[in-house]
Design an enzyme around this catalytic site. Sequence first.
Site: not given
Lengths: 300, 292
Positions: A22, A133, A168
Amino acid sequence: MKPDTKVKVGPLTLKNPVIVASGTFGYGAEFSREIFANINKVGGFITKTITLKPRRGNPPPRIVETPCGIINSIGLENPGLERFCADYLPYFSRFKTARIVSVGGEEPGEFNEIIKTLARRKGIDGFELNISCPNIKKGGVSIAQSPDVTRQIVSRVRRLTGLPLIAKLSPKVTDISVIARAAIDGGADIISLINTVSAMAVDWERRRPCLGNITGGLSGPAIKPIALKMVRDVVTETRAPVIGIGGIMTAEGASAVQVGTFNLIDPAGAAGLADGLTKLLKKRNIKSLRDIIGTLENPV
Amino acid sequence: MKPIDARIIRNKPIAPDCYRMQLKPSKPFKTAIPGQFVHIRLTKGYKLLLRRPFSIYNITDSGNIEIVYQVLGKGTEFMTSLKPGNKVDILGPLGNGFRINNQTPVLVAGGVGVAGLHLLLKRLAKRHKDIYLLPGARSKDKLYCLPDLKKLCQHITIATEDGSMGSKGLITTALSKFLSKSEIRPVRAKSEMVIYACGPKGMTEAVRQIAITQKIPTQLSLEERMGCGIGFCRACVCKVKNYADAKAPACANALAGRSAGKQDWQWATVCEDGPVFEASQLEPQMNTDRHG
């Protein structure tokens, strides 16, 4: 005879184990014919993360090189769900590889909204939940630091789609296998790891951090040994299907992996890895990649 | 976009901290637009991981590329050790370059920014008799490539910060002074000229302000720390006006369809949307230069 590079990762069947990670190839719109062809050679394409509303991301500089790695802090800049569906999805759905949409959010409801909308659209083969993130203030990595929040987000999304769900994970935890277990319990089919490692770099002469956002996420060969150890932790503790991410730049050692940083250095690199893998298997006389996945042994 | 091999033909210092390098790409370069850049991967090892972007200084008749680089960090330091015959890997030509028109050109260069203007000057010299060039630098020894520039341009106004050559002070101060004089011969109105500028962030931002205040059409080549060089990673962004508001035709195509709705500004990538932007498209730029 051409060796068989096909792999199965949970419910996903990939023509080869090389997936572009990504954030390294956008969403597939406006690709040149050459890049389009290259992406079709790899096993899977994961979009840059989509959030419900557009996000501007962080101020520049957004990237800095460090020894054997780079630190980035893009900050999930993206056009938002609505424009992704209107402007990008029609292109994205044309790829002849596993088409996976990366989904992010600041709170659980955001993930739900996005998956609810995308689950009705054609041309998507799976979702990766970006719960790790390091570059946004709310949500992001804080989700993958809590087994409870991870389980909650995955389980609510699970009810909305039958497509393969990848969670993730972040390396910024005490025991990553606990988080992986929570994601699997919540209904994730596959665990991908690791997201970038929280990091910073300073320009001592100017007495300033190198990045506009001060901190960012480290990727590249520098983090590969960390990723490898965490992949082992998750596999031995949970037996979950795993996609490894972190510092993949050569074909050796690949099982099912995502390639990120290398795409920034060489846009044809990931496609080259897929080719390289075929050659490597031939050289070592291995008929099928599936024969060697999961065969790592403990030292005698 | 596939990287190609390039062999070093020449790599020689032209000043104490500046080198000129000629590269022979495996496929000759024929079509570069002034202001475009090449993105160079220096080693296949893991030490200097990212590519380094360099303006195309010149293209030789045989299709070789020339770049001029100042030694500023680990990458450029490594470059000084490259010898003829060594190979690097290049992507390019990349980005949107300068647009040439019939207006009287005024070129403003800051330091190694001349490297981004030389090819433009070469092309402009074919159609303009009068070209005005204002190169500036910290000191005389950092005024790179002057002999090359003098061959292509008669009207040169120099400024150095320490006064070792030309007027003492910033080149942007010299530009303001230059614009206040009416001696630019064929120009009757400011709209009849066009400013092209390349240099450090503080300098291009000062030129942008002059351009806006004095309503002079201006094209700026911007610098930013870069990742992929082809628009995918979105690392090298600069602030631009919302596409809907940006009247300049410059990178209209590049920005079309990327407008983020009703926002008053948006990010554009320096590598793909730029590196050359119309001053009227840009928002004020932050000065985040590593070297001030």
